[in-house]
Design a protein around this motif. Structure first.
Motif, PDB file in Angstrom:
ATOM      1  N   VAL A   9       4.023   2.606   2.268  1.00 56.37           N
ATOM      2  CA  VAL A   9       4.619   3.940   2.229  1.00 56.37           C
ATOM      3  C   VAL A   9       3.537   4.951   2.589  1.00 56.37           C
ATOM      4  CG1 VAL A   9       5.597   5.744   0.760  1.00 56.37           C
ATOM      5  CG2 VAL A   9       6.356   3.378   0.474  1.00 56.37           C
ATOM      6  N   LEU A  10       3.839   5.841   3.511  1.00 53.79           N
ATOM      7  CA  LEU A  10       3.000   7.016   3.769  1.00 53.79           C
ATOM      8  C   LEU A  10       3.714   8.195   3.156  1.00 53.79           C
ATOM      9  CD1 LEU A  10       0.540   8.362   5.160  1.00 53.79           C
ATOM     10  CD2 LEU A  10       2.025   8.749   7.146  1.00 53.79           C
ATOM     11  N   TRP A  43       0.826  -1.206   0.000  1.00 54.49           N
ATOM     12  CA  TRP A  43       0.000   0.000   0.000  1.00 54.49           C
ATOM     13  C   TRP A  43       0.862   1.257   0.000  1.00 54.49           C
ATOM     14  CZ3 TRP A  43      -5.527   0.553   0.994  1.00 54.49           C
ATOM     15  CH2 TRP A  43      -6.210  -0.678   0.991  1.00 54.49           C
ATOM     16  N   LEU A  44       0.403   2.248  -0.773  1.00 51.44           N
ATOM     17  CA  LEU A  44       1.007   3.586  -0.759  1.00 51.44           C
ATOM     18  C   LEU A  44      -0.101   4.602  -0.528  1.00 51.44           C
ATOM     19  CD1 LEU A  44       3.797   5.023  -2.942  1.00 51.44           C
ATOM     20  CD2 LEU A  44       1.722   6.372  -2.620  1.00 51.44           C
ATOM     21  N   LEU A  45       0.021   5.373   0.540  1.00 54.90           N
ATOM     22  CA  LEU A  45      -0.953   6.416   0.870  1.00 54.90           C
ATOM     23  C   LEU A  45      -0.318   7.778   0.630  1.00 54.90           C
ATOM     24  CD1 LEU A  45      -2.041   3.871   2.331  1.00 54.90           C
ATOM     25  CD2 LEU A  45      -2.733   5.355   4.211  1.00 54.90           C
ATOM     26  N   VAL A  55      -3.718   5.191  -2.423  1.00 51.50           N
ATOM     27  CA  VAL A  55      -4.785   6.008  -1.854  1.00 51.50           C
ATOM     28  C   VAL A  55      -4.352   7.470  -1.818  1.00 51.50           C
ATOM     29  CG1 VAL A  55      -6.324   6.377   0.114  1.00 51.50           C
ATOM     30  CG2 VAL A  55      -5.442   4.064  -0.355  1.00 51.50           C
ATOM     31  N   LYS A  56      -5.183   8.331  -2.361  1.00 47.06           N
ATOM     32  CA  LYS A  56      -4.981   9.770  -2.187  1.00 47.06           C
ATOM     33  C   LYS A  56      -5.999  10.257  -1.159  1.00 47.06           C
ATOM     34  CE  LYS A  56      -4.842  14.275  -4.467  1.00 47.06           C
ATOM     35  NZ  LYS A  56      -4.784  15.012  -5.744  1.00 47.06           N
ATOM     36  N   ILE A  57      -5.510  10.750  -0.026  1.00 45.84           N
ATOM     37  CA  ILE A  57      -6.385  11.213   1.047  1.00 45.84           C
ATOM     38  C   ILE A  57      -6.573  12.717   0.917  1.00 45.84           C
ATOM     39  CG2 ILE A  57      -6.662  11.380   3.556  1.00 45.84           C
ATOM     40  CD1 ILE A  57      -4.928   8.863   3.797  1.00 45.84           C
ATOM     41  N   ARG A  58      -7.813  13.146   0.735  1.00 44.77           N
ATOM     42  CA  ARG A  58      -8.108  14.555   0.518  1.00 44.77           C
ATOM     43  C   ARG A  58      -7.953  15.346   1.818  1.00 44.77           C
ATOM     44  NH1 ARG A  58     -10.421  15.345  -4.536  1.00 44.77           N
ATOM     45  NH2 ARG A  58      -9.816  17.510  -4.124  1.00 44.77           N
ATOM     46  N   TYR A  59      -7.530  16.585   1.655  1.00 43.10           N
ATOM     47  CA  TYR A  59      -7.179  17.452   2.784  1.00 43.10           C
ATOM     48  C   TYR A  59      -8.268  18.498   2.959  1.00 43.10           C
ATOM     49  CZ  TYR A  59      -4.185  20.821   5.361  1.00 43.10           C
ATOM     50  OH  TYR A  59      -3.648  21.695   6.281  1.00 43.10           O
TER      51      TYR A  59
END
Length: 435
Positions: free
Chosen positions: A205-206, A98-100, A154-158
């Motif tokens: 990876v974060l 996983w890559l976030l 995963v792209k986490i919206r801000y």
């Protein structure tokens, strides 16, 4: 003879009252948001055009909003709408990795600037695009993302305005209707991702860019603790190493700004306890202090001439009343010799701030001499035939070498303008011009 710039600042101090300075401070924070939106628009437009050349068909990934259950627990954006993320499933050998990526977009430090922010995609999911292209470190094309192309991404919206670290105890109960829930957003999104496969990860990876890069550093050890002990977990912070330095007038605008963010949004609860026991809490919001206590391996991708930091930390508008730096702030090709000397000193401050980090055996860095901001999520700067290179390695290749322990990666570029591969941003006139 006295420096005319300093004379102008002295005159302002003598003539302006407290109300005037308060108005200027509010204007400064609103200007910061305007610049953030400008940079976001520029990078999106540039990446769109570049993708037509390097990747004519990047995957468009749908927005997933957090469940009502998460909202009932308090995980909401500044305006009370549900936070969201975009998820692209991995495949093949990357199916269990996983890559976030934490989205960036600055911060808000006053009720006025947060109220303005909540009417944008940086404060409300109501304004977020329902689909976004995945490129750069999020790409599923092996030619553009050789190490992570088939991982779950995963792209986490801000949408909280405090690098996913605000807490509700500081919210005003006077009808402002602002929700400072960054820490809860982080917790609930992690919970949801763990439930759909992240809990069984082998490699992770974060990552994040800008204020998302800062959030990556803040949450790096938290991320490690959530995952299996035998998983390989590392963090990549892009353009998130914000410097605690004085501006050209000798003031510390960024210190005051960070103090306001920390106080307004209750960030202190998300900061390292040892750090806040030793110094003023807002100092612990600076990456130089955060990485001293970070145990998980970290890689820093950072331009020595970060365009956002030059505009907002080194030369904020209030420090340049006669607009001597106006053209230089927007286009490094317009800087005169004196200004280049100041920029070189800024680079030296960065390298000095990184001295302790360079001694960490598990750390890595790629510090190029480009006039840019955020380089991992754009194909053109992450990994392409024309990407910036140091020792003939792209950022993607350098991060990959470090993550998979193929070599020690401490890449520090020579000073501007020595690197002909740099992609330098220009905010006035033709954009994307190279040196």
């Amino acid at each position: 003879m006295a420096n005319p710039r300093l004379r102008g600042l002295t005159w302002l101090r003598q003539k302006w009252g407290r109300k005037d300075w308060a108005i200027a401070a509010t204007g400064f924070t609103l200007l910061m948001l305007a610049i953030i939106v400008t940079l976001e628009t520029w990078t999106q437009e540039t990446e769109s055009s570049v993708n037509q050349y390097f990747n004519p068909d990047p995957p468009l990934v749908d927005l997933t909003l957090l469940s009502n259950n998460a909202m009932e627990k308090g995980a909401v954006c500044l305006d009370g709408s549900p936070p969201g993320y975009h998820f692209l499933k991995g495949f093949g050998s990357g199916a269990n990795n996983w890559l976030l990526h934490l989205e960036g977009g600055g911060w808000c430090d006053t009720v006025a600037s947060c109220s303005m922010r909540k009417r944008t995609a940086l404060g409300s999911s109501k304004y977020m695009n329902r689909q976004v292209p995945f490129s750069g470190i999020l790409s599923n094309d092996p030619s553009q993302n050789p190490e992570f192309f088939n991982w779950n991404k995963v792209k986490i919206r801000y949408c909280d305005g405090a690098s996913f670290s605000g807490n509700p105890e500081s919210e005003f109960k006077n009808g402002t209707e602002l929700f400072f829930r960054g820490q809860l957003i982080w917790k609930e999104i992690m919970g949801e991702l763990l439930s759909i496969g992240l809990a069984h990860v082998s490699q992770a990876v974060l990552s994040g860019c800008s204020s998302g890069g800062l959030a990556t550093l803040i949450h790096c050890d938290d991320f490690r603790e959530l995952l299996p002990k035998d998983a390989i977990v590392k963090c990549v912070a892009d353009a998130g190493f914000f410097l605690d330095v004085k501006d050209i007038s000798g003031n510390s605008a960024i210190q005051s700004f960070y103090r306001n963010v920390v106080d307004l949004q209750g960030v202190v609860q998300s900061l390292n306890k040892d750090c806040i026991s030793r110094m003023e809490p807002s100092q612990c919001f600076f990456p130089q202090e955060i990485i001293k206590n970070t145990k998980t391996p970290v890689f820093l991708v950072h331009p020595a001439y970060d365009i956002w930091q030059i505009q907002n930390i080194l030369v904020p508008g209030v420090s340049d009343p006669h607009h001597e730096w106006l053209k230089c702030r927007l286009n490094i090709y317009n800087c005169n010799r004196r200004q280049i000397k100041v920029l070189q000193e800024f680079r030296s401050s960065l390298l000095k701030a990184l001295e302790e980090f360079r001694q960490k055996k598990n750390g890595g860095m790629f510090i190029n001499s480009c006039f840019v901001h955020c380089q991992t999520w754009m194909t053109s700067t992450w990994h392409s035939p024309g990407s910036p290179r140091i020792n003939n390695k792209t950022i993607a290749e350098s991060v990959g070498d470090w993550y998979f322990n193929r070599r020690v990666v401490t890449e520090i570029d020579c000073a501007y303008p020595c690197n002909p591969t740099c992609f330098n941003m220009i905010l006035v006139g033709p954009m994307g011009q190279r040196t």
